[in-house]
Design a protein around this motif. Structure first.
Motif, PDB file in Angstrom:
ATOM      1  N   LEU A  15       0.829  -1.205   0.000  1.00 60.65           N
ATOM      2  CA  LEU A  15       0.000   0.000   0.000  1.00 60.65           C
ATOM      3  C   LEU A  15       0.856   1.243   0.000  1.00 60.65           C
ATOM      4  CD1 LEU A  15      -2.181  -1.311   2.917  1.00 60.65           C
ATOM      5  CD2 LEU A  15      -3.041  -1.024   0.605  1.00 60.65           C
ATOM      6  N   GLN A  16       0.410   2.259  -0.742  1.00 63.09           N
ATOM      7  CA  GLN A  16       0.930   3.604  -0.520  1.00 63.09           C
ATOM      8  C   GLN A  16       0.000   4.220   0.518  1.00 63.09           C
ATOM      9  OE1 GLN A  16       1.305   6.327  -3.880  1.00 63.09           O
ATOM     10  NE2 GLN A  16       2.822   7.437  -2.703  1.00 63.09           N
ATOM     11  N   MET A  17       0.563   4.520   1.694  1.00 62.45           N
ATOM     12  CA  MET A  17      -0.267   5.018   2.779  1.00 62.45           C
ATOM     13  C   MET A  17      -0.757   6.429   2.478  1.00 62.45           C
ATOM     14  SD  MET A  17      -0.371   2.430   4.552  1.00 62.45           S
ATOM     15  CE  MET A  17      -1.345   3.175   5.857  1.00 62.45           C
ATOM     16  N   HIS A  18      -1.954   6.735   2.986  1.00 61.48           N
ATOM     17  CA  HIS A  18      -2.524   8.060   2.759  1.00 61.48           C
ATOM     18  C   HIS A  18      -2.765   8.798   4.073  1.00 61.48           C
ATOM     19  CE1 HIS A  18      -5.330  11.263   1.797  1.00 61.48           C
ATOM     20  NE2 HIS A  18      -4.978  11.145   0.531  1.00 61.48           N
ATOM     21  N   SER A  19      -3.684   8.284   4.886  1.00 63.58           N
ATOM     22  CA  SER A  19      -4.041   8.954   6.143  1.00 63.58           C
ATOM     23  C   SER A  19      -3.794   8.020   7.316  1.00 63.58           C
ATOM     24  CB  SER A  19      -5.517   9.373   6.134  1.00 63.58           C
ATOM     25  OG  SER A  19      -5.757  10.332   5.131  1.00 63.58           O
ATOM     26  N   PHE A 304      -1.428  17.098   9.598  1.00 56.93           N
ATOM     27  CA  PHE A 304      -0.010  17.373   9.373  1.00 56.93           C
ATOM     28  C   PHE A 304       0.523  16.474   8.262  1.00 56.93           C
ATOM     29  CE2 PHE A 304      -0.737  18.474  13.815  1.00 56.93           C
ATOM     30  CZ  PHE A 304       0.016  19.629  14.003  1.00 56.93           C
ATOM     31  N   PRO A 305       1.494  16.963   7.467  1.00 52.38           N
ATOM     32  CA  PRO A 305       2.180  16.051   6.551  1.00 52.38           C
ATOM     33  C   PRO A 305       3.109  15.131   7.349  1.00 52.38           C
ATOM     34  CG  PRO A 305       3.204  18.217   6.472  1.00 52.38           C
ATOM     35  CD  PRO A 305       2.004  18.338   7.372  1.00 52.38           C
ATOM     36  N   LEU A 306       3.493  14.016   6.749  1.00 55.47           N
ATOM     37  CA  LEU A 306       4.337  13.034   7.443  1.00 55.47           C
ATOM     38  C   LEU A 306       5.646  13.658   7.941  1.00 55.47           C
ATOM     39  CD1 LEU A 306       4.683  10.072   8.281  1.00 55.47           C
ATOM     40  CD2 LEU A 306       5.654   9.607   6.030  1.00 55.47           C
ATOM     41  N   CYS A 328       0.386  10.827   4.574  1.00 58.11           N
ATOM     42  CA  CYS A 328       1.630  10.152   4.191  1.00 58.11           C
ATOM     43  C   CYS A 328       1.942  10.235   2.708  1.00 58.11           C
ATOM     44  CB  CYS A 328       1.562   8.682   4.597  1.00 58.11           C
ATOM     45  SG  CYS A 328       1.314   8.457   6.366  1.00 58.11           S
ATOM     46  N   ASP A 329       0.975  10.631   1.888  1.00 60.44           N
ATOM     47  CA  ASP A 329       1.177  10.663   0.435  1.00 60.44           C
ATOM     48  C   ASP A 329       1.591  12.067   0.025  1.00 60.44           C
ATOM     49  OD1 ASP A 329       1.114  10.588  -2.281  1.00 60.44           O
ATOM     50  OD2 ASP A 329      -0.926   9.840  -2.472  1.00 60.44           O
TER      51      ASP A 329
END
Length: 335
Positions: A15-19, A304-306, A328-329
Motif C-alpha cells: 500500500l501507498q499510505m494516505h491517512s 499534518f504532513p508526514l 503520508c502521500d
C-alpha cells in the motif's frame, strides 16, 4: 524514510499510505516505551489507524487490485486457533497488531499488510474516514458488548476520541439518551456536536456525586455505562451510576490494579465486561459511513504532513483538539 519498499507475500498487498491517525497508545509508546506487558525493545514504526491505496498485490490476492482505496484493520491473526474459529480473533494470543511491540505500524509511505484485513472503500468514503474506522470500531465493539439497543439510557465516561465514537455508535444503535462526562469543557462541547444529550464537567466530585448527577440528568440510572478513561474514580462512578441488572463496559485502560466497589456491583447484578480492541467491525463501519448514518468527520481537528510527524505527536500529547491526522502521500494535496 530510507527503509526499502517491502515486497508483498502471496496473500498480502503493498500500500501507498494516505491517512494515519495518532492514537493515545502511539503517544504512550513514544513517551514511555511500554504499555503493560508490551515493551518496546527495538526501533518500531508507530501508527495503526490507517488507509491507503493498493499499488501491488500478491499472487494469491483476488479481491483487490492496484488503485483500490482501502481501510486497514491492524489486527491480523497469525494462526487459525480456537478464538478465530469462534469469530473472536481479537483474543488470539499470537495476533499481529500494528504498532504493538514487536510489530511495526503503518505510519510510513509504503506498507504491506494481509489482503484479507484490507477493506475496499466506496467512492463516497474518504481516506480520512477510512482511517477513522479503527477508533470507530472500538465504539462499535464496546456498544455491542454492552448491549445498547432501542431506548437505552447510556452513560459514557470520558470525552476523548473513544468516548466520542461511543456516543456516535450508541445513538446510531438506538440509545434514547446519552450523558457524557469529562474534565474538559471543550471536549464536552465536541461531544454535544456529535450527539450527546447531556454533559457533565467533572471537577472534584466524589464518584457517588458523579453517579447522582448522571441519574438526575437522565431521570433514571442508566442501563449501560461505557467507561473510556481507565481512571479509578471513573470506574467507581461507573459502578455506582449503572442501574441494577445493567452493564458496565471497561474500555479505557489505566493502572493494572484498581480499587472498586465490587460488592455494590455484585449485589445489584451489574455486569462488568472488558473489551479488547474489536473484531468483525470494518464491514459494519464502512456500511455506516457509506450510507451517511454516522459522521466521523468532526473528530479530525488537526492535519499534518508526514514530515511534521513530531509536531503532530506533540500536539496529541498536549491534548489539543480531538483527532490528529497525518498525511503520508506527498503527491496528495487534498485536505
Amino acid at each position: 524514510e530510507n527503509r526499502p519498499i517491502p515486497e508483498p507475500g502471496p496473500n498480502e498487498v503493498l500500500l501507498q499510505m494516505h491517512s494515519v491517525g495518532i492514537c493515545g497508545s502511539d503517544v504512550h509508546y513514544w513517551q514511555h516505551g511500554r504499555i503493560g506487558d508490551f515493551v518496546v525493545k527495538d526501533p518500531m514504526v508507530l501508527g495503526h489507524e490507517a488507509s491507503g491505496t493498493v499499488i501491488k498485490v500478491g499472487s494469491g490476492v483476488t479481491h483487490l487490485k492496484p488503485g483500490d482505496r482501502v481501510a486497514i484493520e491492524p489486527g491480523v491473526p497469525r494462526e487459525m486457533d480456537e478464538f478465530c474459529k469462534t469469530g473472536r480473533y481479537n483474543l488470539s494470543p499470537t495476533i499481529f497488531f500494528c504498532a504493538t511491540p514487536p510489530d511495526d505500524g503503518n505510519l510510513c509511505r509504503y506498507y504491506k499488510h494481509s489482503a484479507s484485513y484490507c477493506y475496499k472503500l466506496p467512492d463516497n468514503v474518504t481516506f480520512e474516514e477510512g482511517a477513522l474506522i479503527e477508533p470507530l470500531s472500538v465504539g462499535i465493539h464496546a456498544c455491542k458488548r454492552a448491549g445498547v439497543t432501542l431506548g437505552s439510557k447510556v452513560f459514557v465516561s470520558g470525552s476523548g476520541p473513544i468516548g466520542l465514537v461511543n456516543v456516535l455508535v450508541a445513538k446510531m444503535m438506538g440509545a434514547a439518551a446519552v450523558v457524557i462526562t469529562d474534565l474538559s469543557a471543550s471536549r464536552l462541547q465536541k461531544a454535544k456536536e456529535v450527539g450527546a444529550d447531556f454533559t457533565i464537567q467533572v471537577t472534584n466530585e466524589t464518584p457517588q456525586e458523579v453517579a447522582s448527577k448522571v441519574e438526575s440528568l437522565l431521570g433514571c440510572m442508566p442501563e449501560i455505562t461505557v467507561e473510556c478513561t481507565g481512571v479509578q474514580a471513573c470506574i467507581q462512578a461507573g459502578i455506582y451510576a449503572t442501574c441494577s441488572g445493567g452493564t458496565l463496559v471497561l474500555v479505557g485502560l489505566g493502572p493494572e490494579m484498581v480499587t472498586v466497589p465490587i460488592v455494590n456491583a455484585a449485589v445489584r447484578e451489574v455486569d462488568i465486561r472488558g473489551i479488547f480492541r474489536y473484531c468483525n467491525t470494518w464491514p459494519v463501519a464502512i456500511a455506516l459511513l457509506a450510507s451517511k448514518r454516522i459522521n466521523v468527520k468532526p473528530l479530525v481537528t488537526h492535519r499534518f504532513p508526514l514530515e511534521k510527524a513530531l509536531e503532530a505527536f506533540e500536539t496529541t500529547k498536549r491534548g489539543e483538539g480531538v483527532k490528529v491526522m497525518l498525511k503520508c502521500d506527498p503527491t496528495d494535496h487534498n485536505p
